[in-house]
Design a protein around this motif. Sequence first.
Motif, PDB file in Angstrom:
ATOM      1  N   PRO A 226      23.576  26.531  84.726  1.00  0.00           N
ATOM      2  CA  PRO A 226      22.200  26.704  84.221  1.00  0.00           C
ATOM      3  C   PRO A 226      21.723  25.527  83.390  1.00  0.00           C
ATOM      4  O   PRO A 226      20.545  25.152  83.455  1.00  0.00           O
ATOM      5  N   LEU A 227      22.633  24.903  82.606  1.00  0.00           N
ATOM      6  CA  LEU A 227      22.231  23.750  81.806  1.00  0.00           C
ATOM      7  C   LEU A 227      21.850  22.578  82.701  1.00  0.00           C
ATOM      8  O   LEU A 227      20.916  21.827  82.405  1.00  0.00           O
ATOM      9  N   GLY A 228      22.579  22.401  83.799  1.00  0.00           N
ATOM     10  CA  GLY A 228      22.235  21.340  84.741  1.00  0.00           C
ATOM     11  C   GLY A 228      20.869  21.554  85.361  1.00  0.00           C
ATOM     12  O   GLY A 228      20.090  20.613  85.527  1.00  0.00           O
ATOM     13  N   LEU A 229      20.578  22.822  85.693  1.00  0.00           N
ATOM     14  CA  LEU A 229      19.257  23.129  86.253  1.00  0.00           C
ATOM     15  C   LEU A 229      18.159  22.889  85.227  1.00  0.00           C
ATOM     16  O   LEU A 229      17.099  22.350  85.552  1.00  0.00           O
ATOM     17  N   TYR A 230      18.412  23.307  83.987  1.00  0.00           N
ATOM     18  CA  TYR A 230      17.436  23.060  82.923  1.00  0.00           C
ATOM     19  C   TYR A 230      17.169  21.564  82.773  1.00  0.00           C
ATOM     20  O   TYR A 230      16.038  21.139  82.495  1.00  0.00           O
ATOM     21  N   PHE A 231      18.224  20.757  82.955  1.00  0.00           N
ATOM     22  CA  PHE A 231      18.080  19.313  82.791  1.00  0.00           C
ATOM     23  C   PHE A 231      17.322  18.691  83.959  1.00  0.00           C
ATOM     24  O   PHE A 231      16.500  17.794  83.768  1.00  0.00           O
ATOM     25  N   SER A 232      17.578  19.145  85.184  1.00  0.00           N
ATOM     26  CA  SER A 232      16.997  18.500  86.363  1.00  0.00           C
ATOM     27  C   SER A 232      15.553  18.906  86.618  1.00  0.00           C
ATOM     28  O   SER A 232      14.752  18.085  87.086  1.00  0.00           O
ATOM     29  N   VAL A 233      15.201  20.156  86.316  1.00  0.00           N
ATOM     30  CA  VAL A 233      13.840  20.635  86.615  1.00  0.00           C
ATOM     31  C   VAL A 233      12.761  19.779  85.950  1.00  0.00           C
ATOM     32  O   VAL A 233      11.762  19.419  86.595  1.00  0.00           O
ATOM     33  N   PRO A 234      12.898  19.424  84.649  1.00  0.00           N
ATOM     34  CA  PRO A 234      11.855  18.582  84.052  1.00  0.00           C
ATOM     35  C   PRO A 234      11.683  17.242  84.750  1.00  0.00           C
ATOM     36  O   PRO A 234      10.560  16.737  84.854  1.00  0.00           O
ATOM     37  N   THR A 369      15.089  24.235  75.778  1.00  0.00           N
ATOM     38  CA  THR A 369      13.925  23.733  75.033  1.00  0.00           C
ATOM     39  C   THR A 369      13.441  22.425  75.634  1.00  0.00           C
ATOM     40  O   THR A 369      12.230  22.211  75.794  1.00  0.00           O
ATOM     41  N   ARG A 370      14.369  21.563  75.949  1.00  0.00           N
ATOM     42  CA  ARG A 370      14.020  20.271  76.556  1.00  0.00           C
ATOM     43  C   ARG A 370      13.298  20.485  77.880  1.00  0.00           C
ATOM     44  O   ARG A 370      12.288  19.840  78.174  1.00  0.00           O
ATOM     45  N   ALA A 371      13.826  21.407  78.685  1.00  0.00           N
ATOM     46  CA  ALA A 371      13.213  21.687  79.985  1.00  0.00           C
ATOM     47  C   ALA A 371      11.815  22.265  79.826  1.00  0.00           C
ATOM     48  O   ALA A 371      10.898  21.941  80.586  1.00  0.00           O
ATOM     49  N   ALA A 372      11.635  23.138  78.818  1.00  0.00           N
ATOM     50  CA  ALA A 372      10.328  23.755  78.604  1.00  0.00           C
ATOM     51  C   ALA A 372       9.286  22.717  78.223  1.00  0.00           C
ATOM     52  O   ALA A 372       8.172  22.702  78.767  1.00  0.00           O
ATOM     53  N   VAL A 373       9.645  21.814  77.300  1.00  0.00           N
ATOM     54  CA  VAL A 373       8.687  20.795  76.857  1.00  0.00           C
ATOM     55  C   VAL A 373       8.339  19.850  78.004  1.00  0.00           C
ATOM     56  O   VAL A 373       7.154  19.606  78.291  1.00  0.00           O
TER      57      VAL A 373
END
Length: 440
Positions: A226-234, A369-373
């Motif tokens: 999930p962290l990898g997905l959060y990182f790649s989506v942005p 949070t990073r992905a959301a911003v």
Amino acid sequence: MASGNARGSGGRGALLPMLMSYAASGGSLIVSSAAQLLTFAILARFLGVHEFSLFVAITAISNIAVHMCGLGAMECLVRRVARDRAIYPAMLGHNIILTAASGLVLVLVGAALLPFFFTLAPDPATNVAVITLMLVTNIVLVRVIVLAEQIFLAHSDFPAANTVVVGFAVARTLAAGLACLAFGVSSLATWAVWQFACHVLVAIVCWRALRALGRPEYRLVREELPLGLYFSVPFILRAVRQNADLLVLSLTATPEIVASYSVARRMLESSYLSVEALNRLVYPGSARATIEGLQHAMPRVRKVLVAATLISIAAAIAVFVLAPILPFLFGKDYVSLVSFVRILCWVVIPLAIWSVAMEALGASGHQPTRAAVMGLGSVFGAALAAIATWYAPPAGTFVSFYVIEIAMVVAAWSALLRIVRRDRERAQEQELEAGMAHGR
């Protein structure tokens, strides 16, 4: 800012090695950028307007897909290995599995869909083969080579990482020069073969250099998915945003404006490399500094912010001064090029400021949070850029660029400071509870 200092205080003795590391990192990215610009110019001149436009279009699509390839596993590798090198075999296997699986899906989907929109060869079978070759090259092989660079960064082997960056860029320039200047390549179908061969050779050299670090352990590190997905989506959404203005501009402006704007955008990306060199240098150390909480790394983050701001100002001034040289490289047909570059060059300053906050959130593991911003910024930014470009090209395009980046500064630093404040309050509560327990 020394990467080995967990609290970020550092001494004067660490300053010189840090400056030398930054000079090497920044120099490698600048050389890489210059080589890419030269490659861009060679292909533009020899492929011709039509063939080169197809090359740019497929490359742009690949640039979005390459962020999907691997599902963000590279960042997890850098963050985890920087903290504990014993986990490297597992993280390497994790990356290989995700890169191979996602890369295969992306290439198959692209090979099935893109031939309906692009014709690179008159024969349908050949057209599919050429497009597939370009997708394998620009998605899978590029991801493999970049992964090699990130592995060296995770091990704090900055000279090796810099060698990968420079070697890859120079290899592509040599391939373009040899293909076009020596062998007279003038079609995209033929260049696709040269490009593929170049990338394969670079990938083989990179992975042979990595053998000394250990063999992979083929398993998925499930908590990092999930962290990898959060990182790649942005980054995927950001890639979409970066192409929204260019797409709409191509529908509303003359070819010369579109071409000049696309080169100006490339110059902006090149000027940001000086800031990226700093971010890639401090990221492993920031990951270590935030083990006990993001608040402990704030002195380090503030130093990085000051350095990044000063570097971005210097980069913007340099691009502004050197802009008149560009028509000699790309040709006199780019009549708007100098003015466009001088308008866009200052965007690198807010871009540098908000990137520091995002890197700090990433290094500390606050990927949601990073992905959301970044995700919301990209979605609203793409919409704003498209609307502004549609109603007032190209002035609206430039205005939207500045509005988006300044808004990102506010959003990124607000999110970072909110997390720092929360972590400090939590730490104080824990200290209070520990004190009360000790008093009993």
